[in-house]
Design a protein around this motif. Structure first.
Motif, short mmCIF file in Angstrom:
data_model
loop_
_atom_site.label_atom_id
_atom_site.label_comp_id
_atom_site.label_asym_id
_atom_site.label_seq_id
_atom_site.Cartn_x
_atom_site.Cartn_y
_atom_site.Cartn_z
N LEU A 1 -7.34 -11.38 -61.78
CA LEU A 1 -6.37 -10.42 -62.33
C LEU A 1 -5.57 -9.75 -61.23
CD1 LEU A 1 -8.61 -8.83 -65.10
CD2 LEU A 1 -6.52 -10.14 -65.48
N LYS A 2 -6.20 -9.55 -60.08
CA LYS A 2 -5.51 -8.89 -58.97
C LYS A 2 -4.36 -9.73 -58.43
CE LYS A 2 -9.14 -5.85 -57.26
NZ LYS A 2 -10.21 -5.64 -56.26
N THR A 3 -4.40 -11.04 -58.68
CA THR A 3 -3.34 -11.90 -58.16
C THR A 3 -2.11 -11.90 -59.08
OG1 THR A 3 -4.10 -13.89 -59.32
CG2 THR A 3 -5.05 -13.46 -57.14
N LEU A 4 -2.23 -11.29 -60.25
CA LEU A 4 -1.10 -11.26 -61.20
C LEU A 4 -0.20 -10.07 -60.90
CD1 LEU A 4 -3.05 -11.96 -64.53
CD2 LEU A 4 -2.05 -13.61 -62.94
N THR A 5 1.00 -10.11 -61.44
CA THR A 5 1.85 -8.92 -61.32
C THR A 5 1.29 -7.85 -62.26
OG1 THR A 5 3.30 -9.51 -63.15
CG2 THR A 5 3.86 -10.40 -60.96
N ALA A 6 1.72 -6.60 -62.03
CA ALA A 6 1.21 -5.50 -62.87
C ALA A 6 1.54 -5.75 -64.34
CB ALA A 6 1.80 -4.18 -62.39
N ASP A 7 2.74 -6.28 -64.61
CA ASP A 7 3.14 -6.53 -66.01
C ASP A 7 2.28 -7.63 -66.63
OD1 ASP A 7 5.02 -4.61 -66.11
OD2 ASP A 7 6.73 -5.93 -65.70
N GLN A 8 2.09 -8.71 -65.87
CA GLN A 8 1.25 -9.81 -66.40
C GLN A 8 -0.16 -9.32 -66.70
OE1 GLN A 8 1.65 -12.53 -63.10
NE2 GLN A 8 3.06 -13.86 -64.21
N ARG A 9 -0.68 -8.50 -65.77
CA ARG A 9 -2.05 -8.01 -65.92
C ARG A 9 -2.17 -7.12 -67.16
NH1 ARG A 9 -2.67 -6.49 -60.81
NH2 ARG A 9 -2.03 -4.36 -61.18
N ARG A 10 -1.20 -6.23 -67.31
CA ARG A 10 -1.22 -5.32 -68.47
C ARG A 10 -1.16 -6.13 -69.76
NH1 ARG A 10 1.52 -1.42 -65.62
NH2 ARG A 10 3.47 -2.53 -65.84
N GLN A 11 -0.26 -7.11 -69.78
CA GLN A 11 -0.08 -7.92 -70.99
C GLN A 11 -1.35 -8.71 -71.30
OE1 GLN A 11 3.23 -10.62 -70.61
NE2 GLN A 11 2.91 -11.45 -72.67
N LEU A 12 -1.93 -9.29 -70.25
CA LEU A 12 -3.14 -10.10 -70.45
C LEU A 12 -4.29 -9.24 -70.95
CD1 LEU A 12 -4.63 -12.77 -70.21
CD2 LEU A 12 -4.98 -12.32 -67.79
N LEU A 13 -4.48 -8.07 -70.33
CA LEU A 13 -5.58 -7.20 -70.75
C LEU A 13 -5.36 -6.71 -72.18
CD1 LEU A 13 -6.30 -5.21 -67.48
CD2 LEU A 13 -7.85 -6.77 -68.67
N ALA A 14 -4.11 -6.44 -72.52
CA ALA A 14 -3.81 -5.98 -73.88
C ALA A 14 -4.13 -7.10 -74.87
CB ALA A 14 -2.35 -5.57 -73.97
N GLU A 15 -3.75 -8.35 -74.53
CA GLU A 15 -4.01 -9.49 -75.43
C GLU A 15 -5.50 -9.71 -75.63
OE1 GLU A 15 -2.24 -12.93 -75.92
OE2 GLU A 15 -0.18 -12.31 -75.48
N LEU A 16 -6.25 -9.44 -74.57
CA LEU A 16 -7.70 -9.65 -74.64
C LEU A 16 -8.40 -8.45 -75.26
CD1 LEU A 16 -8.19 -11.35 -71.16
CD2 LEU A 16 -8.28 -12.46 -73.40
N GLY A 17 -7.63 -7.41 -75.53
CA GLY A 17 -8.20 -6.22 -76.18
C GLY A 17 -9.20 -5.53 -75.30
N GLY A 18 -9.01 -5.67 -73.95
CA GLY A 18 -10.05 -5.24 -73.02
C GLY A 18 -10.10 -3.79 -72.65
N ALA A 19 -8.98 -3.21 -72.24
CA ALA A 19 -9.07 -1.95 -71.53
C ALA A 19 -9.29 -0.74 -72.44
CB ALA A 19 -7.78 -1.77 -70.73
N PRO A 20 -10.44 -0.11 -72.36
CA PRO A 20 -10.65 1.10 -73.15
C PRO A 20 -9.78 2.23 -72.60
CG PRO A 20 -12.50 0.75 -71.67
CD PRO A 20 -11.61 -0.44 -71.53
N GLU A 21 -9.40 3.14 -73.49
CA GLU A 21 -8.51 4.22 -73.03
C GLU A 21 -9.29 5.40 -72.49
OE1 GLU A 21 -6.02 4.96 -76.31
OE2 GLU A 21 -4.87 3.11 -76.00
N ARG A 22 -10.55 5.47 -72.81
CA ARG A 22 -11.36 6.57 -72.31
C ARG A 22 -12.70 6.01 -71.82
NH1 ARG A 22 -7.65 9.15 -72.06
NH2 ARG A 22 -7.05 11.14 -72.95
N VAL A 23 -13.31 6.71 -70.88
CA VAL A 23 -14.58 6.20 -70.38
C VAL A 23 -15.72 6.91 -71.08
CG1 VAL A 23 -13.71 5.55 -68.13
CG2 VAL A 23 -14.52 7.86 -68.48
N SER A 24 -16.83 6.20 -71.19
CA SER A 24 -18.00 6.81 -71.82
C SER A 24 -19.02 7.24 -70.77
CB SER A 24 -18.64 5.81 -72.79
OG SER A 24 -18.88 4.61 -72.11
N VAL A 25 -18.91 6.66 -69.56
CA VAL A 25 -19.86 7.00 -68.51
C VAL A 25 -19.26 8.08 -67.61
CG1 VAL A 25 -21.16 6.07 -66.56
CG2 VAL A 25 -20.68 4.64 -68.55
N PRO A 26 -20.00 9.16 -67.30
CA PRO A 26 -19.45 10.19 -66.43
C PRO A 26 -19.06 9.58 -65.08
CG PRO A 26 -21.60 10.83 -67.28
CD PRO A 26 -21.38 9.41 -67.69
N PHE A 27 -18.03 10.10 -64.48
CA PHE A 27 -17.53 9.68 -63.16
C PHE A 27 -16.76 8.37 -63.18
CE2 PHE A 27 -21.84 11.58 -62.14
CZ PHE A 27 -21.36 12.86 -61.94
#
Ligand SMILES: [Zn+2]
Length: 339
Positions: free
Chosen positions: A181-207
């Protein structure tokens, strides 16, 4: 246990008995030794981390700082570079502790330990997630990657990028996935993560979040140095000229707004840099930049190619406990010389 790790206590002991370790420690007085940390977490949080080598348990960190504060002159990086300009021997040796990424545990766990010992560190902050309460993207991506169906990943990659397929290394582990993922552009990465439904908007673990602007300002007020680690933590050599300029200048602007003055220091995300990135970092107004290349910085070191020692907890422990001899060998680059 690898054979190299099994042999290490013997090598350290021999180096101590023969005077080799002392000689290496004397050599430390000719330069600035910079140490790299990422996370410092209460011991029980380390279990379950997807990147355990990046997590220093708090109890171990206490021992490391106790040793460093008693044996070295611990300074923020900017002060260390200024001291290095006065050539000659520096006794006790100059050492700087750096913390990459800007996690909340830098404020909550690492800084109080440093202050208990009367020393200060340098915190390189990725400014994009600051104040959002969201996890840093690579943590979100790693936890998402861990539970994915590979047919979905390959299809999403084909839709979002020019890559014909996901490289094999990316399929092997969450860390490999993040590397891809680090080798992709920021836009590609955002789009890919969104498609995969991956990135949570809030964290559940402190820190597991970035520091807030107030925490960053508080660290600066207490004498710690704040530096930039870009806005989105991209691989800068893969980014366009305009993207690089924006990562360097916008993060500098964000930090200046929070701490009242632009930061002197930059830390290349992932350590990745080349001539183009170094020139852009100078143009953006920074005075120095850290890499992830190992070594000690002598007065002749290019300040935009500062060397650092990665403080992997495995290399300074024996069993589960702190190994003072191993710590001495690690920061005097004895272990590095043997690798
Ligand atoms: Zn980083």
């Amino acid at each position: 246990m690898t054979s190299a790790r099994a042999l290490r206590p013997v090598v350290d002991r021999m180096a101590a008995l023969t005077g080799v370790l002392r000689a290496r420690e004397r050599a430390m007085c000719r330069g600035l030794t910079l140490l790299t940390y990422h996370r410092v977490l209460p011991d029980h949080f380390r279990r379950g981390s997807l990147f355990p080598s990046l997590v220093t348990p708090l109890s171990l960190f206490r021992e490391e700082v106790k040793h460093l504060a008693s044996a070295c002159r611990v300074v923020p990086v900017g002060q260390g570079i200024a001291a290095l300009a006065e050539r000659g021997m520096h006794r006790p040796p100059l050492v700087g502790l750096t913390f990459d990424d800007g996690y909340a545990d830098g404020f909550a766990c690492a800084a109080p330990v440093l202050e208990e010992h009367g020393v200060r560190g340098t915190f390189f902050v990725t400014t994009g997630p600051v104040g959002t309460g969201a996890p840093l993207w690579f943590d979100a991506a790693a936890s998402a990657w861990a539970g994915l169906d590979w047919r979905d990943v390959h299809a999403a990659v084909a839709r979002c990028t020019n890559a014909a397929a996901v490289p094999a290394a990316a399929s092997s582990s969450p860390a490999g996935g993040v590397g891809f993922l680090k080798t992709l552009t920021a836009d590609q990465r955002r789009q890919l993560l969104a498609e995969l439904g991956g990135a949570p908007e809030r964290v559940s673990v402190p820190f597991d979040r970035a520091m807030t602007p107030r925490e960053i300002a508080d660290l600066a007020r207490r004498g710690h140095e704040i530096g930039s680690h870009s806005v989105t933590h991209p691989l800068l050599p893969c980014a366009t000229e305009a993207e690089v300029a924006e990562e360097l200048s916008a993060s500098r602007r964000h930090l200046a707004g929070w701490i009242g003055a632009p930061p002197e220091g930059f830390c290349y995300p992932n350590g990745d840099h080349d001539e183009r990135i170094i020139a852009a970092t100078r143009r953006a107004g920074y005075a120095y930049a850290c890499t992830t290349l190992p070594g000690r910085n002598l007065a002749s070191q290019d300040p935009f190619r500062l060397l650092r020692i990665d403080m992997n907890p495995r290399r300074v422990t024996r069993g589960d406990g702190f190994d003072r001899l191993a710590m001495r060998a690690e920061i005097s680059l004895l272990h590095e010389a043997l690798r």
